[in-house]
Design an enzyme around this catalytic site. Structure first.
Site, PDB file in Angstrom:
ATOM      1  N   ASP A 165       0.868  -1.189   0.000  1.00  0.00           N
ATOM      2  CA  ASP A 165       0.000   0.000   0.000  1.00  0.00           C
ATOM      3  C   ASP A 165       0.907   1.242   0.000  1.00  0.00           C
ATOM      4  OD1 ASP A 165      -2.156   1.847   0.542  1.00  0.00           O
ATOM      5  OD2 ASP A 165      -3.336   0.156   1.225  1.00  0.00           O
ATOM      6  N   HIS A 216       2.453   2.203  -3.136  1.00  0.00           N
ATOM      7  CA  HIS A 216       1.766   3.336  -3.757  1.00  0.00           C
ATOM      8  C   HIS A 216       2.539   4.642  -3.682  1.00  0.00           C
ATOM      9  CE1 HIS A 216      -2.327   1.065  -3.193  1.00  0.00           C
ATOM     10  NE2 HIS A 216      -1.441   0.413  -3.910  1.00  0.00           N
TER      11      HIS A 216
END
Ligand SMILES: *[C@@H]1O[C@H](CO)[C@@H](O)[C@H](O)[C@H]1NC(C)=O
Ligand SMILES: *[C@@H]1O[C@H](CO)[C@@H](O)[C@H](O)[C@H]1NC(C)=O
Length: 391
Positions: free
Chosen positions: A215, A238
């Protein structure tokens, strides 16, 4: 020069070895083995860790808690301060979480001043089963690998966090914390495994480290101020997200963010600022993103339309999140989508004081040129800007 420095290295490593071997004889060293820890990866060492911490914390001289070589299973444990002196927590081995551990915390440091966490060891959250259960149980059921709550003046150096069930590291209400040479990693396919999350904290430095996860690599939430991120290799994940601005009443501003000399490889985004579509005032300002290399990043610079979770927004109300004084300087490399830069501000809240200097981003995906898309951005350009389609 070479041989004398080699000799020095040999002597130093012998010293370190002797020191570790005799740790129980050295005053001020609180070896968890003497508090009942068993390095078999099966015995729950949480109580042993806590006993060692409690004694060290009450000691007024210099004190080092030592987790030696080996694999130590530990259930959730909170190391609380304030302590009598600045503690060193030296972890050489590997601490593993029970596969089925639930709750908010696994390893937690709270109200500690002057902690040094070091030693080359690893915190392994053993998260793979948790990732597959998050959809049915909800992600809030799972613990963060390492939390720092209301800590000041800490150095976290040379440790690894791997396979966290939820986030790897969460920094809340802290002041003056330095992360140096840490390795944060989980597979690209892992779920909700943010690398380092910072909120309501000031004076946080993250440098010379590797962060590759499933993430956000680094997430800077409301109240992140004077944050310095430098010399980081970002693997999967991310990228850096500043965000969810405008989601809480009276939230504190994000202010004074510097990201410099970092390389992003294969991350979803480079730098992203995320806003909620809400009528809450929120500010993000004084941010510098400089000397960044993007290798095959989907969106190197992304400020997208306000986020509307669950579709519950009244779009008639403009977002009240204000972005100002942002510098993007010397950002180059490749992206895998056509949209290298997306910068969407609003008529009611244009982004002001935005500077772009020497941007060079090439699309390696479709073979078509990279594009920049923006709205309501008052920007100053200098140097070469590519793509420049919206400026
Ligand atoms: C970080 O840790 C992972 C997992 O242990 C390892 O595969 C990787 O090589 C490490 N990366 C760096 C830069 O140390
Ligand atoms: C930081 O900059 C130096 C000098 O340009 C470069 O060699 C190094 O690779 C950079 N580090 C990162 C993580 O981008």
């Amino acid at each position: 020069m070479g041989s004398s420095s080699n000799l020095l290295k040999v002597c130093l490593s012998m010293l370190v070895f002797a020191w570790i071997a005799n740790a129980h004889n050295i005053p001020g060293v609180y070896n968890v083995m003497h508090y009942g820890a068993v390095a078999d990866g099966k015995f729950d060492c949480a109580n042993a860790f806590l006993s060692a911490w409690t004694e060290a914390c009450a000691c007024s001289g210099s004190a080092t808690i030592l987790i030696p070589q080996g694999t130590f299973l530990s259930s959730a444990v909170s190391f609380k301060g304030p302590c009598k002196s600045a503690l060193v927590f030296q972890i050489i081995g590997k601490v593993v979480a029970p596969v089925d551990l639930l709750g908010d915390n696994w390893i937690c440091f709270e109200y500690v001043k002057g902690l040094t966490l070091t030693g080359g060891g690893t915190f392994d959250g053993q998260g793979s089963i948790a990732w597959s259960k998050q959809i049915s149980l909800g992600f809030s059921k799972f613990p963060v690998n390492i939390r720092f709550n209301y800590c000041t003046d800490a150095i976290i150096q040379g440790i690894s966090s791997i396979n966290s069930k939820l986030f790897h590291i969460d920094v809340l209400g802290c002041k003056n914390i330095k992360f140096i040479a840490i390795n944060v990693s989980a597979p690209k396919t892992s779920v909700s495994t943010d690398g380092i999350r910072i909120g309501m904290s000031t004076g946080i430095t993250v440098s010379s480290s590797f962060i590759g996860t499933g993430d956000n690599c680094i997430f800077l939430g409301p109240g992140s101020q004077n944050i310095y991120i430098t010399k980081i290799l970002f693997g999967a994940g991310h990228g850096i997200t500043i965000g969810s601005l405008g989601s809480l009443e009276k939230e504190e501003a994000v202010h004074g963010i510097t990201v410099r000399n970092c390389t992003f490889t294969g991350t979803e985004n480079g730098i992203r600022i995320e806003r909620w579509h809400s009528s809450i005032f929120s500010f993000a300002s004084n941010m510098i993103f400089e000397d960044l290399i993007m290798n095959h990043v989907k969106h190197p610079i992304l400020i997208d339309e306000p986020y509307c979770p669950l579709g519950l927004c009244t779009f008639a109300v403009p977002t009240l999140v204000k972005i100002s004084d942002v510098i993007f300087k010397n950002i180059r490399g490749t992206c895998t989508s056509e949209l290298a830069v997306k910068f969407m501000c609003s008529l009611h809240n244009p982004c002001v004081g935005v500077q772009f200097n020497d941007i060079d981003l090439m699309n390696m995906g479709s073979g078509r040129p990279a594009l920049a898309l923006c709205s309501y951005v008052k920007s100053i350009l200098s140097g070469n800007i590519f793509p420049s389609t919206c400026f």
